[in-house]
Design an enzyme around this catalytic site. Structure first.
Site, PDB file in Angstrom:
ATOM      1  N   LYS A 175       0.854  -1.225  -0.009  1.00  0.00           N
ATOM      2  CA  LYS A 175      -0.212   0.053   0.027  1.00  0.00           C
ATOM      3  C   LYS A 175       0.926   1.479  -0.080  1.00  0.00           C
ATOM      4  O   LYS A 175       0.419   2.138  -0.538  1.00  0.00           O
ATOM      5  CB  LYS A 175      -0.911   0.237   1.286  1.00  0.00           C
ATOM      6  CG  LYS A 175      -2.293  -1.121   1.115  1.00  0.00           C
ATOM      7  CD  LYS A 175      -2.937  -0.955   2.166  1.00  0.00           C
ATOM      8  CE  LYS A 175      -4.270  -1.711   2.086  1.00  0.00           C
ATOM      9  NZ  LYS A 175      -5.373  -1.519   3.001  1.00  0.00           N
ATOM     10  N   ASP A 219     -10.240   3.106   2.496  1.00  0.00           N
ATOM     11  CA  ASP A 219     -10.481   2.487   3.576  1.00  0.00           C
ATOM     12  C   ASP A 219     -11.186   3.339   4.602  1.00  0.00           C
ATOM     13  O   ASP A 219     -12.253   2.792   5.299  1.00  0.00           O
ATOM     14  CB  ASP A 219      -9.137   2.232   4.297  1.00  0.00           C
ATOM     15  CG  ASP A 219      -8.427   0.817   3.857  1.00  0.00           C
ATOM     16  OD1 ASP A 219      -9.168  -0.057   3.136  1.00  0.00           O
ATOM     17  OD2 ASP A 219      -7.212   0.840   3.770  1.00  0.00           O
TER      18      ASP A 219
END
Length: 280
Positions: free
Chosen positions: A68, A105
């Site tokens: 990420k 997220d």
């Protein structure tokens, strides 16, 4: 040669990912001629793989651990959420062929919280977040965007919490791990982002009884769906929100980017993914 859009999830390892179950369900449900697969890519090979995403036949991808942060560096343009969180979990090719990135997220967490506990924001002046990893960073961003005036952050390694608090500034305040119980009486929202309570991990030791009677307790863990923390919250009559909804909702923006349809998170989708969890 098929022109059907293809997307994937990139990770190392990647076999555990539930993303194919989510996106595969939506492709079937909406009758879309497309595909979603897994790509196991070593960290040293990731930047080159991402740069050549279209050559691999993909219009976009989800990015999972450990890539990420590397994705943030590799994409050509990122949105405000990815910049604030310091990581990218969703990428797509724009009209010019440039690779763009986002982090969904915070969106997934906040949408799940709102869906599962619609009244959570009423009177919520103080929240507590447990943990100081990437998930905590995303949730802090989401809570700050929602206007929570005071967020207590606690972590077993206090230095990590202090670093995170410095990155976000006000309203984040660090509480030593051993003092967390004494701070709970002011918290109408408790969020666990640690691995404590996850299958195979030690349970989370926290005094749920110290929370206000109208508190909301949420755990980003979804294996098991009912963690000891959530079970204790429900036993006390508190609103408990499990972590699977965050996983489902964070997938929505990417699917829409890649396949042109904004999908819905429904009970049927949840049941489908729960079945894959139970199957192992």
């Amino acid at each position: 040669m098929s022109t059907a859009p293809r997307a994937c999830v990139i990770g190392w390892p990647v076999e555990h990912s539930r993303s194919p179950a989510i996106h595969g369900y939506w492709l079937d449900h909406y009758g879309i001629d497309g595909a979603y697969t897994k790509e196991a890519v070593r960290p040293e090979d990731f930047p080159e793989f991402l740069t050549a995403l279209s050559k691999h036949g993909y219009v976009g991808a989800n990015v999972t651990l450990p890539h990420k942060e590397a994705a943030l560096r590799a994409v050509q343009e990122v949105d405000a959420a990815a910049k604030a969180i310091g990581a990218v979990n969703t990428v797509w090719l724009d009209e010019s062929g440039a690779i763009r990135g986002s982090n969904t997220d915070a969106y997934g967490f906040m949408t799940n919280l709102q869906s599962s506990a619609p009244d959570w924001r009423e009177g919520c002046d103080v929240a507590m977040v447990l943990g100081a990893g990437g998930a905590a960073r995303a949730i802090l961003h989401g809570l700050i965007e929602a206007g929570i005036p005071r967020i207590l952050l606690t972590n077993r390694t206090i230095a990590k919490a202090e670093t995170l608090a410095r990155d976000f500034g006000d309203p984040v305040e660090v509480v030593p791990w051993e003092d967390k119980d004494s701070a709970l009486s002011a918290c109408r929202l408790l969020v666990n982002t640690t691995s404590l309570g996850m299958a195979g991990q030690a349970p989370l030791d926290i005094m749920v009884s110290a929370l206000p009677a109208d508190a909301v307790v949420t755990d980003i863990v979804y294996v098991p769906l009912e963690t000891p923390l959530l079970a204790a919250a429900r036993a006390r009559g508190l609103t408990a929100v499990d972590g699977l909804g965050m996983l489902l909702h964070q997938a929505v923006p990417g699917f829409e980017r890649w396949f042109g349809v904004r999908p819905e998170v429904t009970p049927d989708l949840r049941a489908h993914v729960v079945a894959t969890l139970e199957a192992g």
